[in-house]
Design a protein around this motif. Structure first.
Motif, PDB file in Angstrom:
ATOM      1  N   ILE A 154       0.811  -1.273   0.220  1.00  0.00           N
ATOM      2  CA  ILE A 154       0.043   0.180   0.014  1.00  0.00           C
ATOM      3  C   ILE A 154       0.785   1.374   0.073  1.00  0.00           C
ATOM      4  O   ILE A 154       1.915   1.223   0.718  1.00  0.00           O
ATOM      5  CB  ILE A 154      -0.840   0.063   1.130  1.00  0.00           C
ATOM      6  CG1 ILE A 154      -1.780   1.119   1.153  1.00  0.00           C
ATOM      7  CG2 ILE A 154      -0.294  -0.065   2.589  1.00  0.00           C
ATOM      8  CD1 ILE A 154      -3.036   1.243   2.228  1.00  0.00           C
ATOM      9  N   THR A 155       0.279   2.229  -0.660  1.00  0.00           N
ATOM     10  CA  THR A 155       1.167   3.479  -0.657  1.00  0.00           C
ATOM     11  C   THR A 155       0.555   4.598   0.341  1.00  0.00           C
ATOM     12  O   THR A 155      -0.734   4.751   0.483  1.00  0.00           O
ATOM     13  CB  THR A 155       1.346   4.139  -2.087  1.00  0.00           C
ATOM     14  OG1 THR A 155      -0.072   4.556  -2.494  1.00  0.00           O
ATOM     15  CG2 THR A 155       1.824   3.224  -3.043  1.00  0.00           C
ATOM     16  N   GLN A 208      -2.585   6.218  -1.341  1.00  0.00           N
ATOM     17  CA  GLN A 208      -3.662   5.172  -1.443  1.00  0.00           C
ATOM     18  C   GLN A 208      -4.291   5.374  -0.031  1.00  0.00           C
ATOM     19  O   GLN A 208      -5.551   5.231  -0.024  1.00  0.00           O
ATOM     20  CB  GLN A 208      -3.263   3.752  -1.530  1.00  0.00           C
ATOM     21  CG  GLN A 208      -2.863   3.286  -2.988  1.00  0.00           C
ATOM     22  CD  GLN A 208      -2.592   1.841  -3.211  1.00  0.00           C
ATOM     23  OE1 GLN A 208      -1.385   1.307  -2.499  1.00  0.00           O
ATOM     24  NE2 GLN A 208      -3.390   1.114  -4.234  1.00  0.00           N
ATOM     25  N   ALA A 256      -8.145   6.199   0.474  1.00  0.00           N
ATOM     26  CA  ALA A 256      -9.069   5.373   1.107  1.00  0.00           C
ATOM     27  C   ALA A 256      -9.581   5.917   2.107  1.00  0.00           C
ATOM     28  O   ALA A 256     -11.040   5.926   2.354  1.00  0.00           O
ATOM     29  CB  ALA A 256      -8.259   4.074   1.584  1.00  0.00           C
ATOM     30  N   ASN A 266       5.704   3.641  -1.473  1.00  0.00           N
ATOM     31  CA  ASN A 266       5.126   2.525  -0.625  1.00  0.00           C
ATOM     32  C   ASN A 266       5.393   2.703   0.967  1.00  0.00           C
ATOM     33  O   ASN A 266       6.529   3.299   1.229  1.00  0.00           O
ATOM     34  CB  ASN A 266       6.030   1.235  -0.803  1.00  0.00           C
ATOM     35  CG  ASN A 266       5.171   0.583  -2.396  1.00  0.00           C
ATOM     36  OD1 ASN A 266       4.282   1.106  -2.901  1.00  0.00           O
ATOM     37  ND2 ASN A 266       6.328  -0.208  -2.781  1.00  0.00           N
ATOM     38  N   LEU A 271      -8.008  -1.820  -2.588  1.00  0.00           N
ATOM     39  CA  LEU A 271      -7.048  -1.380  -2.796  1.00  0.00           C
ATOM     40  C   LEU A 271      -6.162  -1.898  -3.937  1.00  0.00           C
ATOM     41  O   LEU A 271      -6.208  -3.180  -3.942  1.00  0.00           O
ATOM     42  CB  LEU A 271      -6.082  -1.687  -1.426  1.00  0.00           C
ATOM     43  CG  LEU A 271      -6.614  -0.841  -0.282  1.00  0.00           C
ATOM     44  CD1 LEU A 271      -5.660  -1.398   1.019  1.00  0.00           C
ATOM     45  CD2 LEU A 271      -6.332   0.638  -0.525  1.00  0.00           C
ATOM     46  N   GLU A 273      -0.532  -1.523  -8.535  1.00  0.00           N
ATOM     47  CA  GLU A 273      -0.193  -0.859  -9.656  1.00  0.00           C
ATOM     48  C   GLU A 273      -0.652  -1.471 -10.959  1.00  0.00           C
ATOM     49  O   GLU A 273      -0.884  -1.165 -11.829  1.00  0.00           O
ATOM     50  CB  GLU A 273       1.082  -0.570  -9.512  1.00  0.00           C
ATOM     51  CG  GLU A 273       1.638   0.430 -10.604  1.00  0.00           C
ATOM     52  CD  GLU A 273       3.204   0.937 -10.435  1.00  0.00           C
ATOM     53  OE1 GLU A 273       3.887   1.362 -11.315  1.00  0.00           O
ATOM     54  OE2 GLU A 273       3.550   1.094  -9.051  1.00  0.00           O
ATOM     55  N   SER A 329      -8.607  -4.646 -11.054  1.00  0.00           N
ATOM     56  CA  SER A 329      -9.840  -4.791  -9.800  1.00  0.00           C
ATOM     57  C   SER A 329     -10.393  -5.802 -10.207  1.00  0.00           C
ATOM     58  O   SER A 329     -10.943  -6.426 -11.123  1.00  0.00           O
ATOM     59  CB  SER A 329     -10.633  -3.469 -10.165  1.00  0.00           C
ATOM     60  OG  SER A 329     -11.574  -3.454  -9.365  1.00  0.00           O
ATOM     61  N   ARG A 335      -8.260   5.267 -10.481  1.00  0.00           N
ATOM     62  CA  ARG A 335      -6.952   4.764 -10.498  1.00  0.00           C
ATOM     63  C   ARG A 335      -6.028   6.036 -10.991  1.00  0.00           C
ATOM     64  O   ARG A 335      -6.495   6.514 -12.013  1.00  0.00           O
ATOM     65  CB  ARG A 335      -6.637   3.633 -11.245  1.00  0.00           C
ATOM     66  CG  ARG A 335      -5.347   2.831 -11.407  1.00  0.00           C
ATOM     67  CD  ARG A 335      -5.295   2.039 -12.364  1.00  0.00           C
ATOM     68  NE  ARG A 335      -6.141   0.620 -12.088  1.00  0.00           N
ATOM     69  CZ  ARG A 335      -5.572  -0.342 -11.516  1.00  0.00           C
ATOM     70  NH1 ARG A 335      -4.261  -0.535 -11.316  1.00  0.00           N
ATOM     71  NH2 ARG A 335      -6.179  -1.604 -11.407  1.00  0.00           N
TER      72      ARG A 335
END
Length: 106
Positions: free
Chosen positions: A2-3, A6, A10, A41, A63, A66, A70, A78
């Motif tokens: 996860i970045t 993100q 979220a 990241n 989530l 890259e 989905s 995205r």
């Protein structure tokens, strides 16, 4: 993985602040703050990262990695590849005034 972007996206999607995310994930507020301050990241203890990802998934957020397609249905968001993103973006509207966007027709 996860970045930080993100995580912020979220949280925005859920309409929650960092404190609420910390409570949902069972981690401390400073942990969430450190994670979101990361570049790229998120780095940290794997168990902690899994708690945060689990909290998002339990809340219904998918989530998308890259290069991962989905698995859900419906619309989503995205980021485009970096080369396709314009360099200069317009300034945000003044406080209290919303920016109007063109409506998409189905």
């Amino acid at each position: 993985m996860i970045t930080a972007a993100q995580m912020r996206a979220a949280r925005a999607l859920l309409g929650i602040d960092q404190q609420t995310l910390a409570e949902l994930a069972g981690v401390s507020l400073p942990t969430i703050q450190r994670m979101e301050a990361s570049e790229g990241n998120v780095r940290g203890v794997v168990a902690t990262l899994m708690k945060v990802v689990g909290a998002f998934e339990a809340a219904g957020v998918e989530l998308i990695g890259e290069t991962t397609p989905s698995i859900g249905q419906g619309r989503g968001v995205r980021m485009k590849e970096r080369a396709a993103v314009p360099v200069a973006m317009s300034a945000p509207p003044p406080p209290g005034k919303k920016r109007s966007l063109p409506r998409a027709t189905d």
